[in-house]
Write an enzyme that holds these catalytic residues in place. Structure first.
Site, PDB file in Angstrom:
ATOM      1  N   ASN A  21       0.841  -1.214   0.000  1.00 45.39           N
ATOM      2  CA  ASN A  21       0.000   0.000   0.000  1.00 45.39           C
ATOM      3  C   ASN A  21       0.867   1.251   0.000  1.00 45.39           C
ATOM      4  OD1 ASN A  21      -3.077  -0.417   0.217  1.00 45.39           O
ATOM      5  ND2 ASN A  21      -2.223  -2.031   1.517  1.00 45.39           N
ATOM      6  N   ARG A  72       5.700  -0.515  26.531  1.00 46.48           N
ATOM      7  CA  ARG A  72       4.893  -0.092  25.391  1.00 46.48           C
ATOM      8  C   ARG A  72       4.531   1.391  25.457  1.00 46.48           C
ATOM      9  NH1 ARG A  72       0.752   1.260  23.423  1.00 46.48           N
ATOM     10  NH2 ARG A  72       0.052   0.557  21.387  1.00 46.48           N
ATOM     11  N   MET A  97       0.965  -2.635  12.246  1.00 46.95           N
ATOM     12  CA  MET A  97       0.357  -3.768  12.937  1.00 46.95           C
ATOM     13  C   MET A  97       0.275  -3.623  14.455  1.00 46.95           C
ATOM     14  SD  MET A  97      -0.738  -5.475  10.507  1.00 46.95           S
ATOM     15  CE  MET A  97      -1.288  -6.998  11.297  1.00 46.95           C
ATOM     16  N   HIS A 116      -8.268  -1.097   6.110  1.00 49.07           N
ATOM     17  CA  HIS A 116      -8.495  -2.429   6.691  1.00 49.07           C
ATOM     18  C   HIS A 116      -9.067  -3.319   5.592  1.00 49.07           C
ATOM     19  CE1 HIS A 116      -9.313  -5.430   9.768  1.00 49.07           C
ATOM     20  NE2 HIS A 116     -10.464  -5.627   9.184  1.00 49.07           N
ATOM     21  N   GLU A 181      -7.115  -2.637  -2.773  1.00 51.94           N
ATOM     22  CA  GLU A 181      -6.635  -1.638  -1.812  1.00 51.94           C
ATOM     23  C   GLU A 181      -5.749  -0.613  -2.499  1.00 51.94           C
ATOM     24  OE1 GLU A 181      -4.963  -3.119   1.944  1.00 51.94           O
ATOM     25  OE2 GLU A 181      -5.948  -5.023   1.542  1.00 51.94           O
TER      26      GLU A 181
HETATM   27  C1  GRF Z   1      -3.146  -4.551   4.020  1.00 48.71           C
HETATM   28  O1  GRF Z   1      -4.009  -5.598   3.682  1.00 48.71           O
HETATM   29  C2  GRF Z   1      -3.846  -3.508   4.836  1.00 48.71           C
HETATM   30  O2  GRF Z   1      -5.199  -3.366   4.494  1.00 48.71           O
HETATM   31  C3  GRF Z   1      -3.734  -4.062   6.230  1.00 48.71           C
HETATM   32  O3  GRF Z   1      -2.442  -4.606   6.298  1.00 48.71           O
HETATM   33  C4  GRF Z   1      -2.058  -5.019   4.978  1.00 48.71           C
HETATM   34  C5  GRF Z   1      -0.746  -4.366   4.681  1.00 48.71           C
HETATM   35  O4  GRF Z   1      -0.188  -4.824   3.479  1.00 48.71           O
HETATM   36  N1  GRF Z   1      -3.990  -3.046   7.223  1.00 48.71           N
HETATM   37  P1  GRF Z   1       1.020  -4.048   2.806  1.00 48.71           P
HETATM   38  O5  GRF Z   1       2.136  -3.972   3.842  1.00 48.71           O
HETATM   39  O6  GRF Z   1       0.532  -2.688   2.418  1.00 48.71           O
HETATM   40  O7  GRF Z   1       1.394  -4.888   1.626  1.00 48.71           O
END
Ligand code: GRF
Length: 221
Positions: A21, A72, A97, A116, A181
């Site tokens: 992304n 954290r 994440m 998401h 996405e």
């Molecule tokens: C994507 O599917 C996004 O929607 C989710 O985590 C994934 C990240 O993929 N939040 P990338 O690192 O952009 O390939």
């Protein structure tokens, strides 16, 4: 952004993984389909391929690994302080994440968005594609939403749908969803950059009208 009247110009992107992304966003900027300037890529994972890509693309990177901190809270405070000091107009979570605390999210209220990979409110949280396959959904997709204190529950801005095909496994559905996405995220960011969409702490406005349902981007169904 200095005043509510000016359009966003700078973008910080937060990543943990592959960075597809991120790549879609950066390529859209390079191709002038997205009129934001990506000023920094921040990651909790110093070895993330996403960070390597950002370096190659000539974007400043800021690895902030949690293991360098006593706990954290200290990690998150430092991350938020760094991010705030950079004063990005917009912050895009792109496969970041870690869950950010309500206090942290509040510091970037109205300027932090996330993608998401599900048609929220269906399948929030982990493994949304697996959840969709298990539920027998005929259609899956992705959502860009405003980040608020509750994970994956901020106002939805836009969605794109993909079909679930007979015989799909999780990997196939992840790949199909990711392609979608990559179309959705730069488009939504450009709408924000152009002022077609405006964000507040808890709402999205389209041409001045509060958005009730997410915008459905022309999709693959
Ligand atoms: C994507 O599917 C996004 O929607 C989710 O985590 C994934 C990240 O993929 N939040 P990338 O690192 O952009 O390939």
């Amino acid at each position: 952004m200095s005043s509510g009247l000016s359009l966003p110009q700078t973008l910080a992107i937060m990543v943990s993984g592959a960075g597809s992304n991120l790549r879609a966003i950066v390529e859209a900027c390079e191709g002038r389909r997205l009129s934001l300037h990506p000023t920094v890529v921040i990651s909790d994972q110093p070895a993330a391929p996403a960070l390597a890509y950002a370096r190659e693309a000539g974007i400043a990177v800021l690895p902030i690994p949690i293991r360098n901190y006593p706990d954290r809270e200290a990690w998150e405070r430092d991350l938020a302080d760094h991010l705030a000091a950079l004063e990005p107009d917009l912050v895009a979570l792109a496969g970041f994440m870690r869950v950010l605390s309500p206090d942290c999210v509040a510091r970037f209220a109205g300027r932090m968005v996330n993608i998401h990979p599900s048609l929220l409110p269906r399948h929030p949280g982990l493994h949304p594609h697996r959840q969709a396959l298990k539920a027998g959904d005929p259609v899956h997709g992705a959502t860009v939403h405003l980040v608020t204190a509750v994970v994956d529950a901020g106002p939805r801005i836009a969605q794109i749908r993909v079909p679930v095909m007979a015989g799909d496994d999780e990997t196939a559905l992840i790949e199909r969803t990711k392609s979608a996405e990559h179309r959705l995220y730069p488009l939504v960011l450009e709408w924000i950059a152009r002022g077609r969409l405006a964000l507040t702490a808890d709402a999205v406005f389209q041409n001045g009208v509060k958005l009730v349902e997410p915008i459905l981007v022309n999709d693959l169904i």
